[in-house]
Design a protein around this motif. Structure first.
Motif, PDB file in Angstrom:
ATOM      1  N   HIS B 230       6.965  -4.388  -6.196  1.00 15.24           N
ATOM      2  CA  HIS B 230       7.457  -3.295  -6.981  1.00 15.24           C
ATOM      3  C   HIS B 230       6.654  -1.928  -6.484  1.00 15.24           C
ATOM      4  CE1 HIS B 230       4.070  -2.773 -10.099  1.00 15.24           C
ATOM      5  NE2 HIS B 230       3.671  -3.871  -9.435  1.00 15.24           N
ATOM      6  N   ASP B 231       5.460  -2.225  -6.442  1.00 12.47           N
ATOM      7  CA  ASP B 231       4.756  -0.736  -6.159  1.00 12.47           C
ATOM      8  C   ASP B 231       5.123  -0.298  -4.911  1.00 12.47           C
ATOM      9  OD1 ASP B 231       3.575  -3.184  -4.919  1.00 12.47           O
ATOM     10  OD2 ASP B 231       2.024  -1.771  -4.325  1.00 12.47           O
ATOM     11  N   LYS B 232       5.721  -0.782  -3.888  1.00 10.96           N
ATOM     12  CA  LYS B 232       6.214  -0.352  -2.669  1.00 10.96           C
ATOM     13  C   LYS B 232       7.691   0.310  -2.715  1.00 10.96           C
ATOM     14  CE  LYS B 232       2.745  -0.971   0.327  1.00 10.96           C
ATOM     15  NZ  LYS B 232       2.579   0.210   1.411  1.00 10.96           N
ATOM     16  N   ALA B 233       8.100   0.003  -4.093  1.00  5.78           N
ATOM     17  CA  ALA B 233       9.607   0.735  -4.074  1.00  5.78           C
ATOM     18  C   ALA B 233       9.643   2.075  -3.544  1.00  5.78           C
ATOM     19  CB  ALA B 233      10.086   0.477  -5.458  1.00  5.78           C
ATOM     20  N   PRO B 234       8.823   3.090  -4.059  1.00  2.00           N
ATOM     21  CA  PRO B 234       9.152   4.273  -3.605  1.00  2.00           C
ATOM     22  C   PRO B 234       9.311   4.512  -2.142  1.00  2.00           C
ATOM     23  CG  PRO B 234       7.178   4.292  -5.441  1.00  2.00           C
ATOM     24  CD  PRO B 234       7.619   2.876  -4.934  1.00  2.00           C
TER      25      PRO B 234
END
Lengths: 320, 485
Positions: B230-234
């Motif tokens: 999720h943290d890599k979405a951007p």
């Protein structure tokens, strides 16, 4: 001269060469008439067998995104195929499946047919023939769905029995483990009591001249010796037929993999037939699927030729 | 004055004549075959079929020269793929055909007509002044439209409804085992599920993993992968798609975004996040029936639930009606717990819903229909069918999917799934839709090998990376994106 037409012997062949008259056969039928009757079958054969085969061979050299025409790529599909681990595993799987199933089918069909053949009572023979034939009328898909339920984990018949008698502590996933899934497929439908091979062998045995058997018995030949020395050599033709059908059917097997295991687990039940289907209809790689089909066809063709040649080696058929 | 009047009269006559000519040109006629999937199953669901028939009948009465043939529901999955592929090859496919958008978007214009232009035109069957009357696309939410956008940027289908998934659970069993169906985190969920097994001797969760093709395990895979990445979405979300859906900074990735992330090395299966993903996945399999690899359909799982063999099962909104009609026990709907820091470092503290337009109302038009001159008729009937006064009653009668057309009501099916629908959506879609179908099957096989202890952690990660990389190459070969070089 007209009186000679239809006669046997040298005069008959003379009649065929009368100028201006159609060549005739013994039944006063022009020689081309049987061929006319064969035309519908020939057309169907060409349209539904030969054309798809030739089309598949052609498309195996293409990248074919239906509905567009294929794009020729030479041997690229074949090169990819022989370095495709799933395809190679599918070949290994299907060879194991076919060999074991064929051995089971043939051995038990021979034993069953010999036992029934040796029954003195013809009514018992008929009853046994019926017993072996009835399972053949069950549609294969129904058969597969029943067996899928037999092998199921919870609520599966096999597990219920094995847990019930204490052979297992808890249900075992027969088709959910790579070490048992393929063998579970092999035993679907109890190939050991397959009716088709039994019926053919029994028919072949019943066609053997009774005098040969009688002579053997009078000469003191045991029943077992008679089976190996007289019966089996005499029915090599029917045996070769069953062998060819069983090997061809096994190599092209697809339905059990589709219905029962979907090629899993970890491709342990993947067969070339099911892989062909997946490549063609799920991945849209119809050229690649055609290459798999062509390899399968070559395999079955080679085996069939080999068996047919072996069948005539030192053979002298009495039956069929 | 007389001249002016004559001129005006002549102009009026000309406009009328032209109008008549246009009207005559646009008068629709012909015969089309429509495959509405679950919305037309006369044997199994005569009520919904009757509504569908009335929609077609009303259209034929409006257009006397038109014949609409409805095709009854067929088995889904590989059987349907085969059926459709064969008909596409023979130019005999239905003129309006259902298909899963993941499959449709892998064929794109090879099989289907791009509907973008039509979706930008008015839908004459929608009441003036309501969404869709000026632009058909406005009658559907942006996120539905964009989730079904193909890798080439076009829209090959109209998506009229939505499916949500959740855990259907046996209330009696949960009460007997003393388990409350809401959990603070993943660890608490696993503990309670094990309690169910230990107390009642049942399998806690019904779910299956197929060797090839779709299986309900896909949903778990989506959730676990979304939780760890999720943290890599951007970094993964591409600007051109963000512009299309402003405000949706966490959403399901499309094929190009996944492929580019793999290409750029942002998404790698050798990343330590995948250790967590694999650990969660394996832990989950311990809660499943012993033959979760071996069961090949969700119907079999539902049967285990209805026969008290599993305490819960992961199903979709379409199971709602059947469970309601067949369960001889009290049942409820719950969902997977949030993933918190207690479960693994970097967890976002939320769960991810697995919903999407993988429902019955996904309709596209085959290219052959356009070649045969039936495109306008097919589009027009689709407009008629998608108008709220038609699609609303259809979806309400079926009770399996959530209608997405503006002006329609979700009805009973939404009530059970409202809590789930409020969760953030998953970052990753199903394995067979992330890159290619083949990559999806290879992913399944690699995970099966891991679950069955045929491969260790490192080997599995290497295998998954190979699947992603080869999938990316296949996508690039098909699409030739500028970044592919």
């Amino acid at each position: 001269m007209a009186n000679e037409i239809g006669q046997t012997g040298p005069t008959r062949s003379l009649a065929r060469f009368i100028p201006g008259r159609p060549r005739m056969r013994s039944g006063l039928v022009p020689i081309y008439v049987p061929f006319l009757f064969l035309i519908p079958a020939l057309i169907l054969l060409v349209v539904f067998r030969y054309y798809p085969t030739i089309s598949a061979i052609y498309h195996s050299f293409t990248i074919w995104d239906i509905p567009k025409p294929g794009e020729f790529v030479g041997l690229k599909n074949y090169q990819a195929l022989f370095s495709d681990p799933i395809f190679l595993q599918s070949i290994s799987n299907i060879l194991k499946y076919t060999v074991v199933r064929t051995l089971l089918t043939m051995t038990m069909a021979i034993i069953g047919a010999e036992l029934v053949y040796n029954l003195a009572s013809s009514s018992w023979r008929n009853i046994w023939r019926l017993v072996f034939t009835v399972p053949m009328v069950i549609p294969s898909t129904v058969d597969l769905l029943i067996w899928k339920q037999i092998y199921a984990g919870r609520q599966g018949l096999l597990n219920e029995i094995l847990v019930g008698i204490g052979a297992l502590n808890r249900p075992y996933p027969w088709i959910g483990r790579p070490d048992t899934a393929l063998w579970a497929l092999v035993f679907i439908g109890f190939p050991a009591v397959a009716g088709f091979g039994f019926l053919i062998i029994l028919a072949a045995l019943q066609n053997l001249p009774a005098e040969v058997n009688d002579a053997a018995l009078i000469d003191g030949c045991s029943r077992l010796r008679r089976v190996f020395s007289i019966d089996l050599p005499a029915i090599r033709g029917p045996l070769a037929l069953i062998l060819i059908l069983s090997l061809n059917g096994g190599l092209q097997q697809f339905a059990p993999m589709l219905v029962v295991t979907q090629g899993g687990p970890v491709n342990s039940t993947m067969s070339p037939g099911y892989y062909l289907y997946t490549q063609g209809f799920t991945y849209g790689a119809h050229g690649y699927a055609s290459a798999i089909g062509t390899i399968l066809m070559l395999m079955t063709l080679t085996l069939s030729i080999f068996i047919m040649r072996a069948r005539y080696r030192r053979a002298y058929d009495v039956a069929i | 004055m007389l001249k002016k009047l004559t001129l005006v009269l002549l102009l009026c006559l000309l406009v009328t004549a032209l109008g008549t000519a246009v009207a005559q040109d646009s008068e629709l006629s012909g015969e089309i075959n429509v495959y509405p999937q679950n919305y037309y199953n006369p044997e199994a669901d005569p009520d919904t079929a009757a509504v569908m028939e009335s929609i077609a009948q009303a259209y034929m009465e409006m257009h006397p020269g038109v014949t609409i043939n409805l095709i009854a529901n067929l088995p889904a999955g590989t059987d349907y793929n085969t059926w459709l592929a064969s008909r596409i090859a023979a130019s005999e496919a239905p003129d309006i055909a259902w298909d899963q958008y993941a499959f449709r978007n892998q064929q794109m214009d090879n099989w289907w007509v791009a509907l973008d232009d039509y979706l930008n035109m008015p839908n004459p069957y929608i009441e003036a002044g309501t969404p869709g009357s000026e632009r058909w696309m406005d009658s559907l939410p942006d996120y539905v439209i964009n989730q079904t956008r193909a890798p080439d940027g076009h829209l090959y289908q109209v998506s009229l409804d939505w499916v949500e998934t959740a855990l259907y659970y046996n209330v009696d069993m949960f009460k007997e085992a003393g388990v409350e169906p809401n959990w603070a985190n993943w660890g608490a969920f696993v503990a309670d599920m094990n309690k169910l097994r230990d107390t009642l001797g049942v399998d806690p969760v019904g779910l299956y993993q197929a060797g090839t093709g779709w299986s309900s395990w896909y949903w778990a895979d989506d959730v676990f992968l979304s939780a760890v990445w999720h943290d890599k979405a951007p970094e993964i979300l591409m600007q051109k798609y963000i512009d299309l859906q402003p405000g949706r900074d966490f959403r399901r990735l499309n094929t190009e975004e996944v492929a580019k992330a793999v290409h750029d090395g942002v998404l790698t299966a050798t990343d330590p996040r995948m250790d967590t993903y694999l650990a969660l996945s394996k832990q989950f399999t311990e809660l499943l029936p012993v033959d979760y690899i071996g069961i090949t359909s969700l119907d079999d799982i539902q049967r285990l639930f209805l026969s008290h063999e599993v305490a819960s099962f992961w199903g979709g909104t379409w199971n709602n009606k059947q469970v309601d009609e067949s369960a001889d026990f009290e049942w409820g709907v719950t969902y997977l717990p949030p993933f918190t820091a207690e479960d693994f470092a970097g967890a976002a503290g939320v769960s991810y819903r697995v919903g999407g337009p993988s429902s019955a109302g996904q309709y596209g038009i085959p290219a052959a229909t356009a070649d045969e001159g039936n495109l306008e008729l097919a589009v027009d009937f689709l407009r008629w069918m998608s108008a709220p006064q038609n699609f609303g009653p259809l979806a309400a009668t079926y009770r399996g999917f959530i209608p997405m057309v503006a002006g329609t009501e979700g009805g009973a099916v939404v009530q059970n799934f409202s809590a789930v629908a409020a969760l953030p959506e998953r970052l990753f879609g199903d394995p067979n839709g992330r890159l290619t179908n083949e990559a999806g099957d290879q992913w399944s096989a690699a995970m099966q090998a891991f679950f069955l202890d045929q491969t260790d952690l490192e080997t599995t990660k290497a295998a998954l990376q190979e699947v992603w990389w080869n999938g990316m190459l296949a996508v690039c070969e098909q699409q030739s994106y500028d970044w592919c070089s």
